[in-house]
Design a protein around this motif. Structure first.
Motif: not given
Length: 201
Positions: A173-175, A32-36, A177
């Motif tokens: 932007e990819c979780q 997960d990251n901020a976007h997900t 990366e």
């Protein structure tokens, strides 16, 4: 040999990055990251499975979908039934990025058509960023694109090959990366040449 089932969610991942799709749906990698996290929070209502009727429209949430013909499986965020007509509705927390959401809603419609023996000429995508709903016309061109992408994903799963990293602005932007390491893997040839040169010294 039975061919693998493609998840509808894989269409979005493939459109964003073929390598990301392979990591998620082939290797089972996820982070997960901020976007997900933002997307998960925004989906809480549609993922609740709570249906509602309002102003003559019945909205069904979190509906399981499948297509024997396409080898697809997944879930619709929402399906609206209005005056006997059926409309899949895909929810996105941000803004429009390419055709990924259009492909998803079209794939959902194609599943519903097979399941219910109906015709669905259009669907909708709700974008949480601008808080706007856009109509998606499910024409022959878009349907053909769905078939092409599903076929490409299935071929990717069968081959087991990991596509090369694009190493471009998408990677920031990819979780995935940290798992993909695009800055390293994209320069593998250069590293190999440097290693060979050092061995020759």
């Amino acid at each position: 040999m039975l061919e693998p089932i493609v998840l509808i969610s894989a269409l979005e991942h493939y459109e964003y990055c073929e390598r990301q799709c392979a990591l998620i749906h082939g290797d089972g990698v996820w982070a997960d990251n901020a976007h997900t996290v933002r997307g998960t929070r925004a989906h809480r209502r549609v993922d609740s499975g709570k249906h509602r009727r309002e102003r003559g429209v019945l909205t069904l949430r979190s509906i399981p979908l499948w297509s024997e013909h396409l080898g697809l499986s997944g879930r619709a965020d929402a399906v609206e039934i209005r005056d006997g007509d059926i409309f899949p509705v895909e929810h996105k927390s941000g803004t429009r990025h390419g055709r990924a959401a259009d492909l998803q809603v079209c794939a959902q419609a194609m599943c519903l058509e097979e399941m219910l023996q109906v015709e669905i000429p259009s669907g909708f995508v709700w974008y949480g960023g601008p808080r706007r709903r856009e109509i998606v016309v499910l024409d022959a061109h878009l349907r053909s694109a769905v078939v092409d992408v599903v076929t490409a994903i299935r071929d990717q799963m069968i081959s087991g090959k990991l596509p090369a990293a694009p190493n471009d602005s998408r990677c920031d932007e990819c979780q995935l990366e940290p798992h993909c390491l695009p800055h390293v893997t994209a320069t593998a040839d250069r590293i190999g040449r440097r290693t060979a040169e050092e061995l020759m010294v």
